[in-house]
Design a protein around this motif. Structure first.
Motif, PDB file in Angstrom:
ATOM      1  N   LYS A 168       0.856  -1.182   0.000  1.00  8.54           N
ATOM      2  CA  LYS A 168       0.000   0.000   0.000  1.00  8.54           C
ATOM      3  C   LYS A 168       0.894   1.235   0.000  1.00  8.54           C
ATOM      4  CE  LYS A 168      -4.191  -1.581   2.261  1.00  8.54           C
ATOM      5  NZ  LYS A 168      -4.050  -2.983   1.956  1.00  8.54           N
ATOM      6  N   ALA A 169       0.311   2.361  -0.437  1.00  7.97           N
ATOM      7  CA  ALA A 169       1.085   3.608  -0.475  1.00  7.97           C
ATOM      8  C   ALA A 169       1.678   3.926   0.891  1.00  7.97           C
ATOM      9  CB  ALA A 169       0.182   4.745  -0.937  1.00  7.97           C
ATOM     10  N   SER A 170       0.903   3.670   1.942  1.00  8.37           N
ATOM     11  CA  SER A 170       1.393   3.999   3.289  1.00  8.37           C
ATOM     12  C   SER A 170       2.614   3.145   3.658  1.00  8.37           C
ATOM     13  CB  SER A 170       0.289   3.831   4.327  1.00  8.37           C
ATOM     14  OG  SER A 170      -0.243   2.534   4.250  1.00  8.37           O
ATOM     15  N   VAL A 172       4.940   2.111   1.573  1.00  8.31           N
ATOM     16  CA  VAL A 172       6.089   2.690   0.870  1.00  8.31           C
ATOM     17  C   VAL A 172       6.485   4.026   1.513  1.00  8.31           C
ATOM     18  CG1 VAL A 172       6.984   3.364  -1.389  1.00  8.31           C
ATOM     19  CG2 VAL A 172       5.230   1.624  -1.232  1.00  8.31           C
ATOM     20  N   ALA A 173       5.461   4.802   1.874  1.00  7.62           N
ATOM     21  CA  ALA A 173       5.739   6.116   2.468  1.00  7.62           C
ATOM     22  C   ALA A 173       6.556   5.977   3.747  1.00  7.62           C
ATOM     23  CB  ALA A 173       4.420   6.826   2.762  1.00  7.62           C
ATOM     24  N   TYR A 174       6.173   5.036   4.598  1.00  3.52           N
ATOM     25  CA  TYR A 174       6.885   4.878   5.874  1.00  3.52           C
ATOM     26  C   TYR A 174       8.259   4.257   5.670  1.00  3.52           C
ATOM     27  CZ  TYR A 174       3.073   6.724   8.480  1.00  3.52           C
ATOM     28  OH  TYR A 174       2.141   7.592   8.972  1.00  3.52           O
ATOM     29  N   ILE A 176      10.130   4.741   3.014  1.00  6.63           N
ATOM     30  CA  ILE A 176      10.974   5.816   2.473  1.00  6.63           C
ATOM     31  C   ILE A 176      11.393   6.783   3.586  1.00  6.63           C
ATOM     32  CG2 ILE A 176      10.967   7.859   0.969  1.00  6.63           C
ATOM     33  CD1 ILE A 176       9.297   6.260  -1.025  1.00  6.63           C
ATOM     34  N   ALA A 177      10.435   7.179   4.421  1.00  6.77           N
ATOM     35  CA  ALA A 177      10.760   8.116   5.502  1.00  6.77           C
ATOM     36  C   ALA A 177      11.812   7.511   6.430  1.00  6.77           C
ATOM     37  CB  ALA A 177       9.502   8.471   6.274  1.00  6.77           C
ATOM     38  N   GLU A 344       7.993  15.293   6.859  1.00  5.59           N
ATOM     39  CA  GLU A 344       7.742  13.882   6.531  1.00  5.59           C
ATOM     40  C   GLU A 344       8.538  12.977   7.477  1.00  5.59           C
ATOM     41  OE1 GLU A 344       5.533  12.944   4.484  1.00  5.59           O
ATOM     42  OE2 GLU A 344       5.296  14.431   2.908  1.00  5.59           O
ATOM     43  N   ALA A 348       7.517   9.830  10.681  1.00  6.55           N
ATOM     44  CA  ALA A 348       7.785   8.395  10.512  1.00  6.55           C
ATOM     45  C   ALA A 348       7.852   7.770  11.902  1.00  6.55           C
ATOM     46  CB  ALA A 348       9.092   8.190   9.778  1.00  6.55           C
TER      47      ALA A 348
END
Lengths: 381, 149
Positions: A168-170, A172-174, A176-177, A344, A348
């Motif tokens: 899920k996007a979330s 990947v977002a976490y 990456i952060a 961002e 995290a």
């Protein structure tokens, strides 16, 4: 959602941002850095350079971070945004030009050890993340993304893996952060550790090329340790290590995707998995081809003598290219700093951060230990 | 206080359902217009640092993949809104951009009499900074704002 940034199409709107980047680097290199080497602080001439090891690379990144997070309150103004986006291309363009530091013989000398070390660390890190992520009870998709993000090349690996493991996007977002936050920390502390331990350029380059997660951050940490661009310097070693790691992206994406779907056989959705051949075409980093092309031209003598250890001095063309590279990297790293968003990174947290820190620190420390253990086998160019 | 237009942020999640129920009730009592809002997060290309030298499809492929996921969420949000507002005159608004910025525009628009949202809205697929979306709106909104847990 198109994030493509074609250079010539974007150039007019990128000019204000690029102008600020160029101006920043010109001021740093022509006034701030020379001032730092002569300024007397705490009774010591050049204290800022001798003790803090600040140079134009670190100053450039710090200025980029200040622009975004302090001067512009967390978001680049629209008028500067395209210029900062384009500056990312400079880092990879610089890495392509770095190919002029090596001949194929030198690559084989350096690369054989790099393949051994990088291969070992990629496999070890993936296994560690799969095991520890399961232990922490993380979602299987999240574990897959973190496995490649922490083992290979940060953001590229995270985004390359995510569709194959249905992240899920979330997730990947976490991921990456977490990796960017860890990478920023290592980017600033590595030069201090390297100098404190009196590492040679070869040892330092091998260490950070293995232990730091992201291409841009490897480059920054190497140039922060030694800003010179020439065969045998930290950046010339670290980038070979980094490129070996980047090349492994399609293979690692394939392996982690196989792992993910192996645990999902009951759902019968394995059809979404891509073959290794498709992944090689889709995920192979374009800039590596450019780098290899530059190595080929250098090996053919297109730019004159390279200036390898024990050989003839570098040609004037090569010297000029190396000077350009220091500027190109300087510009690119101001841009890199401009994309470090404290907002961002601050948010995290949770299990991904725990996993990232434990595995990241283990890898970072273990890489240093291994480099110490094998230092007599490392080959200088 | 009589409302003419109530705006509610929906994302298809349980959290936004509670805010939606509240907004629907408020709109029925006030006999006013209700606008549902979903924002497709346009901040991803910057967040992942997209550029053409990385690989043929690694980053752009990911952006396409994320866009598809967000379209599915937008559909879920629309369904959630339509189900909750059956029989009412409503508008569902689908915007693109940075969710914090877009929502701040709505929260400051003269046409918004009250903006209703859950503190956890848009976190189901959002970037880490969206955790502080509600806090930012609470600090910067100039029109009435109703934040639910």
């Amino acid at each position: 959602m198109n994030g493509d940034v074609g250079f010539f199409r974007k150039l007019p709107s990128a000019l204000p941002g690029l102008a600020l980047i160029v101006l920043t680097m010109v001021v740093i290199r022509n006034w701030i850095e020379p001032w730092m080497t002569t300024a007397v602080i705490f009774g010591t001439k050049g204290w800022l350079v001798k003790v803090t090891h600040l140079n134009y690379i670190l100053l450039g990144i710090i200025m980029g971070m200040l622009y975004r997070n302090v001067v512009f309150g967390g978001k680049m103004p629209d008028v500067l945004s395209d210029g900062f986006k384009l500056s990312r291309l400079m880092i990879k363009t610089g890495i392509i030009l770095l190919g002029s530091l090596y001949t194929f013989n030198a690559i084989v000398q350096l690369g054989s050890m790099a393949i051994f070390l990088i291969g070992g660390f990629v496999i070890l890190t993936i296994i560690m993340v799969l095991w520890f992520g399961t232990l922490l009870g993380l979602d299987r998709s999240m574990i897959g993304v973190m496995a490649n993000a922490l083992s290979i090349c940060g953001v590229t690996a995270a985004v390359a893996t995510s569709p194959g493991v249905e992240a899920k996007a979330s997730h990947v977002a976490y991921a990456i952060a977490t990796i960017l936050g860890f990478g920023i920390l290592t980017m600033f502390i590595s030069p201090f550790i390297g100098h404190a331990l009196e590492l040679t350029d070869l040892q330092y380059g091998a260490w950070i090329g293995t232990g730091i997660l992201n291409s841009g951050q490897v480059l920054a940490a190497a140039l922060a340790f030694n800003p010179n661009v020439a065969p045998g310097t930290a950046v010339s070693v670290a980038e070979i290590w980094n490129i070996m790691r980047v090349i492994s992206i399609p293979f690692a994406v394939f392996a982690v995707t196989v792992w993910y779907w192996a645990g999902k056989t009951e759902s019968g959705e394995g059809g979404k998995r891509k073959g290794l051949g498709t992944l090689l075409v889709e995920k192979f980093p374009v800039f590596v081809l450019g780098f290899l092309g530059m190595v080929f031209l250098t090996s053919m003598g297109a730019f004159g003598d390279v200036g390898l250890k024990g050989g003839p001095a570098a040609s004037e063309t090569i010297k000029m290219m190396r000077l350009w590279m220091t500027w190109i990297f300087g510009f690119g790293l101001v841009g890199l700093g401009g994309y470090i968003d404290f907002k961002e990174l601050r948010q995290a947290g949770g299990a991904p951060l725990k996993l990232g820190l434990i595995v990241g620190v283990t890898k970072y420390v273990l890489a240093l230990v291994v480099v110490f253990l094998i230092k007599d086998y490392l080959v200088a160019i | 206080m009589g409302f003419k237009n109530i705006v509610v942020a929906v994302d298809g999640s349980e959290a936004s359902q509670e805010a939606l129920n509240y907004a629907v009730e408020l709109a029925r009592q006030s006999k006013c217009a209700l606008t549902g809002l979903f924002i497709i997060d346009g901040g991803w290309p910057d967040y992942i640092g997209n550029d053409w030298q990385s690989s043929k499809a690694a980053r752009q492929g990911f952006l396409d993949y994320i866009f598809k996921e967000q379209e599915e969420q937008a559909d879920a949000a629309r369904k959630q809104f339509e189900t909750a507002t059956t029989g009412m005159e409503t508008v569902f608004s689908l915007l693109g951009g940075d969710p914090t910025e877009e929502m701040l525009k709505i929260a400051n628009a003269a046409s918004t009499d009250i903006f209703v949202l859950s503190r956890r809205v848009f976190q189901v697929s959002g970037r880490p900074s969206l955790k502080s979306l509600a806090k930012t709106l609470a600090q910067k909104a100039t029109r009435p704002l109703l934040l639910l847990a």
